[in-house]
Design a protein around this motif. Structure first.
Motif, mmCIF file in Angstrom:
data_model
loop_
_atom_site.group_PDB
_atom_site.id
_atom_site.type_symbol
_atom_site.label_atom_id
_atom_site.label_comp_id
_atom_site.label_asym_id
_atom_site.label_seq_id
_atom_site.Cartn_x
_atom_site.Cartn_y
_atom_site.Cartn_z
ATOM 1 N N THR A 1 -71.813 7.389 -20.612
ATOM 2 C CA THR A 1 -71.229 8.713 -20.781
ATOM 3 C C THR A 1 -71.119 9.492 -19.471
ATOM 4 O O THR A 1 -70.745 10.660 -19.491
ATOM 5 N N THR A 2 -71.406 8.863 -18.349
ATOM 6 C CA THR A 2 -71.466 9.567 -17.070
ATOM 7 C C THR A 2 -70.152 10.274 -16.726
ATOM 8 O O THR A 2 -70.153 11.441 -16.326
ATOM 9 N N VAL A 3 -69.038 9.599 -16.893
ATOM 10 C CA VAL A 3 -67.734 10.183 -16.568
ATOM 11 C C VAL A 3 -67.467 11.400 -17.438
ATOM 12 O O VAL A 3 -66.984 12.433 -16.949
ATOM 13 N N PHE A 4 -67.816 11.317 -18.711
ATOM 14 C CA PHE A 4 -67.567 12.427 -19.627
ATOM 15 C C PHE A 4 -68.469 13.623 -19.312
ATOM 16 O O PHE A 4 -68.051 14.775 -19.458
ATOM 17 N N TRP A 5 -69.704 13.378 -18.859
ATOM 18 C CA TRP A 5 -70.586 14.466 -18.442
ATOM 19 C C TRP A 5 -70.001 15.185 -17.229
ATOM 20 O O TRP A 5 -70.002 16.426 -17.171
ATOM 21 N N ILE A 6 -69.496 14.419 -16.272
ATOM 22 C CA ILE A 6 -68.907 15.019 -15.071
ATOM 23 C C ILE A 6 -67.678 15.844 -15.446
ATOM 24 O O ILE A 6 -67.531 16.994 -15.010
ATOM 25 N N LEU A 7 -66.809 15.268 -16.265
ATOM 26 C CA LEU A 7 -65.618 15.997 -16.718
ATOM 27 C C LEU A 7 -65.996 17.255 -17.487
ATOM 28 O O LEU A 7 -65.380 18.312 -17.309
ATOM 29 N N LEU A 8 -67.010 17.156 -18.332
ATOM 30 C CA LEU A 8 -67.453 18.312 -19.116
ATOM 31 C C LEU A 8 -67.869 19.455 -18.195
ATOM 32 O O LEU A 8 -67.421 20.590 -18.367
ATOM 33 N N PHE A 9 -68.696 19.169 -17.192
ATOM 34 C CA PHE A 9 -69.177 20.236 -16.320
ATOM 35 C C PHE A 9 -68.077 20.799 -15.425
ATOM 36 O O PHE A 9 -68.036 22.010 -15.183
ATOM 37 N N VAL A 10 -67.166 19.960 -14.955
ATOM 38 C CA VAL A 10 -66.060 20.458 -14.122
ATOM 39 C C VAL A 10 -65.141 21.355 -14.946
ATOM 40 O O VAL A 10 -64.800 22.476 -14.530
ATOM 41 N N ILE A 11 -64.744 20.895 -16.121
ATOM 42 C CA ILE A 11 -63.849 21.686 -16.969
ATOM 43 C C ILE A 11 -64.552 22.947 -17.461
ATOM 44 O O ILE A 11 -63.944 24.019 -17.536
ATOM 45 N N LEU A 12 -65.836 22.845 -17.769
ATOM 46 C CA LEU A 12 -66.608 24.011 -18.203
ATOM 47 C C LEU A 12 -66.648 25.061 -17.096
ATOM 48 O O LEU A 12 -66.449 26.259 -17.349
ATOM 49 N N PHE A 13 -66.882 24.636 -15.862
ATOM 50 C CA PHE A 13 -66.910 25.576 -14.736
ATOM 51 C C PHE A 13 -65.560 26.273 -14.570
ATOM 52 O O PHE A 13 -65.494 27.503 -14.430
ATOM 53 N N VAL A 14 -64.475 25.508 -14.581
ATOM 54 C CA VAL A 14 -63.142 26.080 -14.393
ATOM 55 C C VAL A 14 -62.805 27.046 -15.530
ATOM 56 O O VAL A 14 -62.302 28.160 -15.304
ATOM 57 N N THR A 15 -63.105 26.652 -16.756
ATOM 58 C CA THR A 15 -62.791 27.481 -17.915
ATOM 59 C C THR A 15 -63.609 28.769 -17.913
ATOM 60 O O THR A 15 -63.079 29.852 -18.193
ATOM 61 N N MET A 16 -64.891 28.664 -17.585
ATOM 62 C CA MET A 16 -65.723 29.869 -17.543
ATOM 63 C C MET A 16 -65.288 30.787 -16.391
ATOM 64 O O MET A 16 -65.271 32.010 -16.559
ATOM 65 N N PHE A 17 -64.920 30.211 -15.259
ATOM 66 C CA PHE A 17 -64.432 31.023 -14.147
ATOM 67 C C PHE A 17 -63.185 31.788 -14.566
ATOM 68 O O PHE A 17 -63.072 32.989 -14.325
ATOM 69 N N LEU A 18 -62.239 31.089 -15.197
ATOM 70 C CA LEU A 18 -61.024 31.755 -15.673
ATOM 71 C C LEU A 18 -61.364 32.835 -16.696
ATOM 72 O O LEU A 18 -60.827 33.938 -16.646
ATOM 73 N N GLY A 19 -62.239 32.509 -17.632
ATOM 74 C CA GLY A 19 -62.583 33.458 -18.681
ATOM 75 C C GLY A 19 -63.216 34.729 -18.149
ATOM 76 O O GLY A 19 -62.929 35.827 -18.629
ATOM 77 N N PHE A 20 -64.080 34.602 -17.151
ATOM 78 C CA PHE A 20 -64.725 35.785 -16.603
ATOM 79 C C PHE A 20 -63.833 36.533 -15.614
ATOM 80 O O PHE A 20 -64.015 37.719 -15.375
ATOM 81 N N LYS A 21 -62.876 35.851 -15.022
ATOM 82 C CA LYS A 21 -61.995 36.468 -14.020
ATOM 83 C C LYS A 21 -60.825 37.211 -14.671
ATOM 84 O O LYS A 21 -60.340 38.193 -14.116
ATOM 85 N N LEU A 22 -60.371 36.758 -15.831
ATOM 86 C CA LEU A 22 -59.221 37.370 -16.488
ATOM 87 C C LEU A 22 -59.573 38.770 -17.005
ATOM 88 O O LEU A 22 -60.746 39.101 -17.165
ATOM 89 N N PRO A 23 -58.570 39.609 -17.285
ATOM 90 C CA PRO A 23 -58.810 41.005 -17.635
ATOM 91 C C PRO A 23 -59.727 41.262 -18.836
ATOM 92 O O PRO A 23 -60.412 42.265 -18.862
ATOM 93 N N MET A 24 -59.765 40.375 -19.812
ATOM 94 C CA MET A 24 -60.633 40.599 -20.963
ATOM 95 C C MET A 24 -62.034 40.055 -20.748
ATOM 96 O O MET A 24 -62.867 40.115 -21.626
ATOM 97 N N GLY A 25 -62.321 39.511 -19.569
ATOM 98 C CA GLY A 25 -63.642 38.966 -19.249
ATOM 99 C C GLY A 25 -64.656 40.057 -18.966
ATOM 100 O O GLY A 25 -64.383 41.253 -19.050
#
Length: 124
Positions: A95-119
């Motif tokens: 599951t190593t590849v999926f763990w890496i993808l999960l954390f990268v996508i999670l970081f990008v999504t959370m960054f977008l979510g907190f940066k956007l106007p409703m964050g």
């Protein structure tokens, strides 16, 4: 629909989802507790998607539909990675590849979510 378009409700659902995911990962593979936790997690996925969709539709008022669309897509990909990790763990595959993808996508999504106007704007 205004109730579902609450940022706090959406954050609460994904925090609960992440907690349930890590509990399901830690529990013994194939145990009854893990199966129950996974079922509750899948119900939480529905709540995460509903609140995310409501926020996406509300985000159209800010003329930032594309960024909110990327965030929505990132959220769907996170849910997919979480399910892939749990399914591959059940089959006892790597599951190593999926763990890496999960954390990268999670970081990008959370960054977008907190940066956007409703964050929550603590990254601004």
């Amino acid at each position: 629909m205004d109730f579902l378009a609450s940022t706090h409700l959406h954050i609460t659902t994904w925090v609960i989802g992440l907690i349930l995911f890590f509990v399901a990962v830690v529990l013994t593979n194939g145990s009854k507790g893990q199966k129950i936790t996974q079922m509750i997690l899948r119900v939480d996925y529905i709540l995460i998607i509903l609140t995310g969709l409501a926020l996406f539709m509300k985000g159209m008022d800010y003329n930032m539909g594309m960024l909110y669309g990327f965030k929505f897509l990132g959220g769907i990909l996170i849910i997919g990675m979480m399910e892939m990790i749990l399914a591959r763990m059940k089959k006892q595959k790597a599951t190593t590849v999926f763990w890496i993808l999960l954390f990268v996508i999670l970081f990008v999504t959370m960054f977008l979510g907190f940066k956007l106007p409703m964050g929550l704007h603590f990254l601004a």
